[in-house]
Structure formats: structure tokens, C-alpha cells
Design a protein around this motif. Structure first.
Motif: not given
Length: 159
Positions: A142-148
Motif C-alpha cells: 500500500g505504501g509503494w502504491e501510494s508513492l507510485l
């Protein structure tokens, strides 16, 4: 002996972008651009950031976690080593995250930039080992989805 557990997980996230591979690559390689999308909108105070974007180079972030979170007041450190870089095509990093000096995960992340017409297919593959007290695979994804999604907006596109 203390009971220790490790959770292993691999996930992949894809984004179809209108921007060229060169422009997407620059968003990772240029410190000013990366600061905007990587930290923009974060409630946590960045105390230190450095980026040496080259094979063998390091990226280091230190943040103080804001009140009202489960990790309120703790210091988060992310230490990254750039293992492989092919301009406008691939970035491979190994990174370790810790709270107050205690590691809670170690990861290998690969960013592939595949030309798609005049745009780019970004393929992000994350392989993680999560230790006791870690955020775990779902939160990390979820963190990486938000960053991307922030990266997509930085490039002037809709997430």
C-alpha cells in the motif's frame, strides 16, 4: 533464545505512463524531483535526506514519525544501496528499514521502465523480508502504491 520470525513476500505493481522512460527515470535520479514526489504530502518530518544515485551509491532518509500514529515519536531510517542502474531502463535497490535503530525489514526492489509507444510501462517488483514488529507485506505494498501514485502526479498524469 528469543522467538524470531520472518515473513517473506513478493509483490508487483504496474503503472502505464504517458511520460517517456527518460523522464520517468529522471524522477528517480534527480534529487529535487524525487524529494517532491517521494516526501510530498507526508505528515512525518524529514530530518535528513541524501541521494548518491549511482551503482554502489546510497540513499538515506531519516524521519520522525508524527503523533497519532502507532509509531508516534519514533525515528524511521531507510538505508538504500543502488545495486544496478541502466539509464531509462532499470533501477535495482536493496534497502533496510529500522525504527529507533532496530531493523524491521530488508528488501530488494526493481524498477523496470519498458518503452510503450511514446510512453512507459513501469513495473515495480518488491521482494521483502519482514521481521518482528514490521509493517508487513500488505502495508508495504500500500505504501509503494501510494508513492507510485505520487510519482504519476509528479509526471503530470492522473493516478
Amino acid at each position: 533464545m528469543e522467538d524470531s520470525t520472518v515473513i517473506h513476500n513478493t509483490f508487483q505493481i504496474e503503472r502505464k505512463l504517458k511520460a517517456s522512460p527518460e523522464r520517468v527515470f529522471a524522477a528517480f535520479a534527480d534529487e529535487a524531483i524525487k524529494r517532491r514526489w517521494f516526501f510530498g504530502g507526508s505528515p512525518h518530518a524529514v530530518e535528513h535526506y541524501e541521494l548518491d544515485f549511482k551503482v554502489g551509491g546510497r540513499e538515506r532518509t531519516q524521519k520522525k514519525m508524527e503523533p497519532g500514529t502507532p509509531v508516534s515519536g519514533k525515528t524511521l531510517v531507510n538505508e538504500t544501496v543502488y545495486e544496478d542502474i541502466v539509464p531509462a531502463r532499470r533501477i535495482v535497490t536493496a534497502y533496510r528499514m529500522s525504527f529507533d535503530g532496530k531493523p524491521f525489514s530488508a528488501s530488494l526492489a526493481t524498477i523496470e521502465l519498458v518503452p510503450a509507444g511514446s510512453g512507459t510501462d513501469l513495473v515495480f517488483t518488491h521482494q521483502g523480508a519482514y521481521f518482528e514488529g514490521a509493517d508487513g507485506p500488505e502495508m508495504r505494498k500500500g505504501g509503494w502504491e501510494s508513492l507510485l501514485d505520487k510519482l504519476v502526479k509528479e509526471l503530470g498524469e492522473s493516478a
